[in-house]
Scaffold this motif. Structure first.
Motif, PDB file in Angstrom:
ATOM      1  N   PHE A   1       0.819  -1.177   0.058  1.00 32.46           N
ATOM      2  CA  PHE A   1      -0.004  -0.093  -0.039  1.00 32.46           C
ATOM      3  C   PHE A   1       0.931   1.281   0.109  1.00 32.46           C
ATOM      4  CE2 PHE A   1      -4.237  -1.846   0.925  1.00 32.46           C
ATOM      5  CZ  PHE A   1      -3.859  -2.910   1.331  1.00 32.46           C
ATOM      6  N   ARG A   2       0.323   2.307  -0.332  1.00 32.32           N
ATOM      7  CA  ARG A   2       1.181   3.680  -0.267  1.00 32.32           C
ATOM      8  C   ARG A   2       0.215   4.603   0.366  1.00 32.32           C
ATOM      9  NH1 ARG A   2       1.919   5.258  -6.667  1.00 32.32           N
ATOM     10  NH2 ARG A   2      -0.290   5.971  -7.056  1.00 32.32           N
ATOM     11  N   GLN A   3       0.755   5.771   0.962  1.00 35.23           N
ATOM     12  CA  GLN A   3       0.256   6.826   1.474  1.00 35.23           C
ATOM     13  C   GLN A   3       0.893   8.030   1.169  1.00 35.23           C
ATOM     14  OE1 GLN A   3      -1.383   6.179   5.573  1.00 35.23           O
ATOM     15  NE2 GLN A   3      -2.605   7.679   5.322  1.00 35.23           N
TER      16      GLN A   3
ATOM     17  N   LYS B   1       6.521   8.120 -11.604  1.00 35.05           N
ATOM     18  CA  LYS B   1       6.153   9.393 -11.811  1.00 35.05           C
ATOM     19  C   LYS B   1       6.178  10.330 -10.319  1.00 35.05           C
ATOM     20  CE  LYS B   1       2.636   7.468 -15.274  1.00 35.05           C
ATOM     21  NZ  LYS B   1       1.362   7.136 -15.540  1.00 35.05           N
ATOM     22  N   PRO B   2       6.114  11.595 -10.593  1.00 37.92           N
ATOM     23  CA  PRO B   2       6.142  12.498  -9.391  1.00 37.92           C
ATOM     24  C   PRO B   2       4.696  11.923  -8.335  1.00 37.92           C
ATOM     25  CG  PRO B   2       6.514  13.587 -11.001  1.00 37.92           C
ATOM     26  CD  PRO B   2       6.277  12.377 -11.841  1.00 37.92           C
ATOM     27  N   GLU B   3       3.564  11.421  -9.150  1.00 35.67           N
ATOM     28  CA  GLU B   3       2.390  11.154  -8.391  1.00 35.67           C
ATOM     29  C   GLU B   3       2.660   9.826  -7.630  1.00 35.67           C
ATOM     30  OE1 GLU B   3       2.799  12.162 -11.426  1.00 35.67           O
ATOM     31  OE2 GLU B   3       1.113  11.014 -12.686  1.00 35.67           O
ATOM     32  N   ASP B   4       3.823   9.121  -7.939  1.00 36.23           N
ATOM     33  CA  ASP B   4       4.240   7.918  -7.225  1.00 36.23           C
ATOM     34  C   ASP B   4       4.551   8.409  -5.887  1.00 36.23           C
ATOM     35  OD1 ASP B   4       4.978   6.387 -10.030  1.00 36.23           O
ATOM     36  OD2 ASP B   4       2.937   6.214  -9.207  1.00 36.23           O
ATOM     37  N   THR B   5       5.213   9.400  -5.586  1.00 34.07           N
ATOM     38  CA  THR B   5       5.654  10.010  -4.203  1.00 34.07           C
ATOM     39  C   THR B   5       4.680   9.777  -3.145  1.00 34.07           C
ATOM     40  OG1 THR B   5       6.917  11.748  -5.375  1.00 34.07           O
ATOM     41  CG2 THR B   5       6.797  11.884  -3.207  1.00 34.07           C
ATOM     42  N   ALA B   6       5.256   8.818  -2.099  1.00 32.41           N
ATOM     43  CA  ALA B   6       4.412   8.241  -1.110  1.00 32.41           C
ATOM     44  C   ALA B   6       5.240   7.653   0.016  1.00 32.41           C
ATOM     45  CB  ALA B   6       3.146   7.590  -1.692  1.00 32.41           C
ATOM     46  N   VAL B   7       4.853   7.294   1.028  1.00 35.03           N
ATOM     47  CA  VAL B   7       5.451   6.087   1.950  1.00 35.03           C
ATOM     48  C   VAL B   7       4.806   4.880   1.382  1.00 35.03           C
ATOM     49  CG1 VAL B   7       5.703   5.422   4.439  1.00 35.03           C
ATOM     50  CG2 VAL B   7       5.541   7.935   3.848  1.00 35.03           C
ATOM     51  N   TYR B   8       5.529   3.694   1.190  1.00 38.19           N
ATOM     52  CA  TYR B   8       4.955   2.662   0.786  1.00 38.19           C
ATOM     53  C   TYR B   8       5.125   1.608   1.974  1.00 38.19           C
ATOM     54  CZ  TYR B   8       4.760   3.956  -4.048  1.00 38.19           C
ATOM     55  OH  TYR B   8       4.479   4.721  -5.239  1.00 38.19           O
ATOM     56  N   TYR B   9       4.072   0.877   2.154  1.00 38.62           N
ATOM     57  CA  TYR B   9       3.949  -0.058   3.341  1.00 38.62           C
ATOM     58  C   TYR B   9       3.666  -1.436   2.874  1.00 38.62           C
ATOM     59  CZ  TYR B   9       3.082   4.101   6.070  1.00 38.62           C
ATOM     60  OH  TYR B   9       3.093   5.102   6.752  1.00 38.62           O
ATOM     61  N   CYS B  10       4.487  -2.365   3.444  1.00 42.30           N
ATOM     62  CA  CYS B  10       4.141  -3.983   3.291  1.00 42.30           C
ATOM     63  C   CYS B  10       2.988  -4.381   4.277  1.00 42.30           C
ATOM     64  CB  CYS B  10       5.347  -4.603   3.489  1.00 42.30           C
ATOM     65  SG  CYS B  10       5.431  -6.217   3.382  1.00 42.30           S
ATOM     66  N   ALA B  11       2.290  -4.957   4.125  1.00 41.62           N
ATOM     67  CA  ALA B  11       1.539  -5.671   4.916  1.00 41.62           C
ATOM     68  C   ALA B  11       0.984  -7.110   4.901  1.00 41.62           C
ATOM     69  CB  ALA B  11      -0.214  -4.781   4.691  1.00 41.62           C
ATOM     70  N   ALA B  12       0.404  -7.746   5.748  1.00 42.48           N
ATOM     71  CA  ALA B  12       0.279  -9.230   5.607  1.00 42.48           C
ATOM     72  C   ALA B  12      -1.289  -9.405   6.090  1.00 42.48           C
ATOM     73  CB  ALA B  12       1.092  -9.931   6.283  1.00 42.48           C
ATOM     74  N   GLY B  13      -2.114 -10.156   5.401  1.00 42.92           N
ATOM     75  CA  GLY B  13      -3.300 -10.280   5.795  1.00 42.92           C
ATOM     76  C   GLY B  13      -3.831 -11.984   5.422  1.00 42.92           C
TER      77      GLY B  13
ATOM     78  N   MET C   1      -8.158  -4.899   6.386  1.00 44.69           N
ATOM     79  CA  MET C   1      -8.402  -6.433   6.357  1.00 44.69           C
ATOM     80  C   MET C   1      -6.900  -7.034   6.711  1.00 44.69           C
ATOM     81  SD  MET C   1     -11.228  -7.417   5.338  1.00 44.69           S
ATOM     82  CE  MET C   1     -12.906  -6.585   4.839  1.00 44.69           C
ATOM     83  N   TYR C   2      -5.817  -6.156   6.580  1.00 44.62           N
ATOM     84  CA  TYR C   2      -4.559  -6.837   6.927  1.00 44.62           C
ATOM     85  C   TYR C   2      -4.332  -6.635   8.437  1.00 44.62           C
ATOM     86  CZ  TYR C   2      -4.001  -6.876   1.854  1.00 44.62           C
ATOM     87  OH  TYR C   2      -4.131  -7.104   0.464  1.00 44.62           O
ATOM     88  N   ASP C   3      -3.520  -7.789   8.739  1.00 46.35           N
ATOM     89  CA  ASP C   3      -3.334  -7.853  10.345  1.00 46.35           C
ATOM     90  C   ASP C   3      -1.805  -7.196  10.793  1.00 46.35           C
ATOM     91  OD1 ASP C   3      -4.595 -11.007   9.749  1.00 46.35           O
ATOM     92  OD2 ASP C   3      -5.625  -9.527  10.784  1.00 46.35           O
ATOM     93  N   TYR C   4      -0.922  -7.112   9.927  1.00 50.23           N
ATOM     94  CA  TYR C   4       0.441  -6.955  10.151  1.00 50.23           C
ATOM     95  C   TYR C   4       0.974  -5.861   9.242  1.00 50.23           C
ATOM     96  CZ  TYR C   4       0.032 -11.302  12.787  1.00 50.23           C
ATOM     97  OH  TYR C   4      -0.500 -12.162  13.692  1.00 50.23           O
ATOM     98  N   TRP C   5       1.568  -4.950   9.794  1.00 48.09           N
ATOM     99  CA  TRP C   5       2.009  -3.932   8.645  1.00 48.09           C
ATOM    100  C   TRP C   5       3.576  -3.480   9.131  1.00 48.09           C
ATOM    101  CZ3 TRP C   5      -0.821  -1.298   5.011  1.00 48.09           C
ATOM    102  CH2 TRP C   5      -2.205  -1.658   5.048  1.00 48.09           C
ATOM    103  N   GLY C   6       4.322  -3.055   8.048  1.00 47.58           N
ATOM    104  CA  GLY C   6       5.768  -2.455   8.272  1.00 47.58           C
ATOM    105  C   GLY C   6       5.437  -1.014   8.661  1.00 47.58           C
ATOM    106  N   GLN C   7       6.879  -0.549   8.896  1.00 45.56           N
ATOM    107  CA  GLN C   7       6.985   0.839   9.229  1.00 45.56           C
ATOM    108  C   GLN C   7       6.972   1.773   8.038  1.00 45.56           C
ATOM    109  OE1 GLN C   7       9.523  -0.990   8.872  1.00 45.56           O
ATOM    110  NE2 GLN C   7      10.902   0.116   7.538  1.00 45.56           N
ATOM    111  N   GLY C   8       7.241   1.190   6.898  1.00 43.88           N
ATOM    112  CA  GLY C   8       7.019   2.035   5.542  1.00 43.88           C
ATOM    113  C   GLY C   8       8.320   2.661   5.320  1.00 43.88           C
ATOM    114  N   THR C   9       8.454   2.467   3.643  1.00 47.99           N
ATOM    115  CA  THR C   9       9.800   3.358   3.410  1.00 47.99           C
ATOM    116  C   THR C   9       9.502   4.294   2.006  1.00 47.99           C
ATOM    117  OG1 THR C   9      11.822   2.796   1.898  1.00 47.99           O
ATOM    118  CG2 THR C   9       9.854   1.648   1.301  1.00 47.99           C
ATOM    119  N   LEU C  10       9.907   5.685   2.252  1.00 44.23           N
ATOM    120  CA  LEU C  10       9.628   6.645   1.475  1.00 44.23           C
ATOM    121  C   LEU C  10      10.129   6.600   0.156  1.00 44.23           C
ATOM    122  CD1 LEU C  10       8.412   9.508   1.283  1.00 44.23           C
ATOM    123  CD2 LEU C  10      10.447  10.440   2.375  1.00 44.23           C
TER     124      LEU C  10
END
Length: 125
Positions: A36-38, A86-98, A111-120
Motif C-alpha cells: 500500500f502507499r500513502q 512518476k511524481p505522483e508515485d511519491t508516497a510512503v510505501y507499506y508492506c502488509a500481511a493479511g 483487512m490486513y493484520d500486520y504492517w511494516g513501518q514504511g519506506t519513503l
C-alpha cells in the motif's frame, strides 16, 4: 511478527526502484502480502498484493502496467518492482500481511493484520 520494508529513496521521473519486504515471526503460507502507499494528506491506497501460497498477483490502478509484485518463498521476501516512476508515485510505501477469510477484500487496508513501518519513495520531476 515483523515486516521490514527497504529500497525507497529519491529518484527522477522515469526511473525504477525495487522495494523489498522481509517477513518474519510466523509462517505466512496462508497469507496475502500487500503493498500500500500513502501520500501526504491522502488515504492509504492499494498498490499490489500476492498470495503467498501460489504466487497469484493482484494489482491496483496505480500499479497496472508499471509495477510488478513477486515473492521469494525461501527467503520470506516480497518485492515490488516499480518502473517508469512518476511524481505522483511519491508516497510512503507499506508492506502488509493479511489472512483471507470469507468476505475478505484484498484492497482494503483494514483487512490486513500486520504492517511494516514504511519506506519513503520520492519521485522528482
Amino acid at each position: 511478527v515483523q515486516l521490514v520494508e527497504s529500497g525507497g529513496g529519491l529518484v527522477q521521473a522515469g526511473a525504477s526502484l525495487r522495494l523489498s519486504c522481509a517477513a518474519s515471526g510466523r509462517t505466512f503460507s496462508s497469507y496475502v502480502m500487500g503493498w500500500f502507499r500513502q501520500a501526504p494528506g491522502k488515504t492509504r491506497e492499494f498498490v499490489a498484493a500476492i498470495r503467498w501460497s501460489d504466487d497469484s498477483p493482484y494489482y491496483g490502478e496505480p500499479a497496472k502496467g508499471r509495477f510488478t509484485i513477486a515473492r521469494d518463498y525461501a527467503k520470506a521476501l516480497v518485492y515490488l518492482q516499480m518502473n517508469s516512476l512518476k511524481p505522483e508515485d511519491t508516497a510512503v510505501y507499506y508492506c502488509a500481511a493479511g489472512q483471507p477469510t470469507e468476505g475478505w477484500v484484498i484492497a482494503t487496508p483494514a483487512m490486513y493484520d500486520y504492517w511494516g513501518q514504511g519506506t519513503l519513495v520520492t519521485v522528482s520531476s
